[in-house]
Write an enzyme that holds these catalytic residues in place. Structure first.
Site, short mmCIF file in Angstrom:
data_model
loop_
_atom_site.label_atom_id
_atom_site.label_comp_id
_atom_site.label_asym_id
_atom_site.label_seq_id
_atom_site.Cartn_x
_atom_site.Cartn_y
_atom_site.Cartn_z
N TYR A 1 -29.02 10.03 -27.90
CA TYR A 1 -28.63 11.71 -27.97
C TYR A 1 -28.36 12.58 -26.76
CZ TYR A 1 -30.74 10.62 -32.41
OH TYR A 1 -31.11 9.56 -33.65
N LYS B 1 -42.46 3.37 -39.00
CA LYS B 1 -42.12 1.79 -38.96
C LYS B 1 -43.57 0.97 -38.17
CE LYS B 1 -37.21 1.83 -38.62
NZ LYS B 1 -36.03 1.28 -37.83
N HIS C 1 -29.79 10.31 -42.48
CA HIS C 1 -29.94 10.48 -40.99
C HIS C 1 -29.20 11.23 -40.24
CE1 HIS C 1 -32.45 7.42 -39.55
NE2 HIS C 1 -31.74 7.31 -38.25
N HIS D 1 -39.65 6.95 -31.78
CA HIS D 1 -38.93 5.98 -31.12
C HIS D 1 -40.23 5.33 -30.37
CE1 HIS D 1 -34.93 7.64 -31.68
NE2 HIS D 1 -35.21 6.97 -32.77
#
Length: 300
Positions: free
Chosen positions: A281, A173, A246, A272
């Site tokens: 997580y 991204k 995902h 991230h």
């Protein structure tokens, strides 16, 4: 008075060119803005610069009455806050009515993942005697071995894979590229697919491109195509659960942490920007530890 549609189209160009957002993200922004315009029509608000703070509170109330989740409401408000921030930068409006709006507190949803034995069952269900089967094995190995987003995986080109270093270049991204390692099993599956199947699939459709993963017509595989493949795959493996792209990313992160990986390394592998995004997580691994404890301790 500035035309509303013109402002929206200019904002979309800003997201594409300056922010480099994905097509999916831009489509979501456009949809959220269009929905707010419908609300403006219902409230007889003729212009963007006439929206007041009280209107934003009423809009949130209407979203709640439509039973939208807190997560969805937060996304829509964040989108509109960003839209008005852009409008202020362009001197189209003088204030941002969404600036002071407090977002509803999100409910914590733990990511769903597959256990290691479930992943093995999925791999065992793939028919490696067919060209599509070899493609499917390489695809799932890549997603599970790297934790890439499905959009990143679909955008991988042949030149992005380095078999000598066993790494793949993921285009993340916001133009944030990162190299991700993969293991021997993924390497074997990729070489088998590239060496025996990819060319045949592309020849069927007379295609010529550099994308790694292709569909049965030889055109580049899309995220929707990946979801279709995984749905069929899980039906063959066990048939009583779901598998979406995902979930492989969630499984990748969870299994790494369960087996001793540090959270900063997992953050970097996932791409991230903030460690807070990765910390969810650790909650999953804690839940797993609690489950093991409750099932194993005689006084649990």
């Amino acid at each position: 008075m500035v035309n509303i549609e013109t402002s929206i189209e200019n904002y979309i160009k800003y997201l594409q060119i300056e922010k480099n957002y994905s097509k999916y993200t831009i489509a979501c922004y456009r949809k959220d803005i269009q929905e707010f315009l419908l609300f403006m029509d219902e409230q007889a608000i003729p212009a963007l610069d006439l929206v007041k703070y009280a209107d934003t509170r009423l809009y949130i109330t209407s979203l709640t009455e439509h039973n939208l989740s807190k997560r969805s409401i937060s996304r829509k408000i964040s989108c509109l806050r960003s839209f008005y921030k852009y409008l202020m930068r362009e001197n189209i409006v003088s204030e941002n009515p969404f600036a002071s709006v407090s977002l509803p507190k999100r409910e914590q949803r733990l990511p769903r993942f597959k256990y290691e034995e479930e992943m093995e069952a999925i791999f065992d269900s793939i028919d490696l005697t067919t060209d599509l089967g070899k493609r499917d094995m390489a695809l799932v190995e890549m997603l599970y071995a790297t934790g890439m987003r499905v959009s990143e995986c679909c955008n991988v080109e042949m030149s992005d894979v380095d078999f000598s270093l066993m790494t793949v270049l993921a285009h993340g991204k916001g133009s944030k590229d990162r190299y991700i390692p993969f293991g021997e099993l993924a390497k074997d599956a990729l070489l088998d697919y590239i060496g025996h199947s990819r060319g045949k699939l592309m020849a069927k459709g007379g295609q010529s491109h550099n994308f790694l993963f292709v569909n049965q017509r030889g055109t580049p595989l899309t995220p929707r195509g990946v979801r279709y493949i995984l749905t069929n795959m899980i039906e063959k493996a066990c048939g009583n659960t779901n598998l979406y792209p995902h979930m492989l990313r969630h499984s990748f992160a969870t299994h790494l942490l369960n087996n001793g990986a540090d959270i900063r390394s997992v953050q970097e592998l996932l791409g991230h920007s903030s460690v807070q995004s990765t910390q969810v997580y650790t909650h999953v691994t804690k839940e797993r530890l609690r489950e093991v404890y409750n099932n194993s301790h005689p006084r649990a």
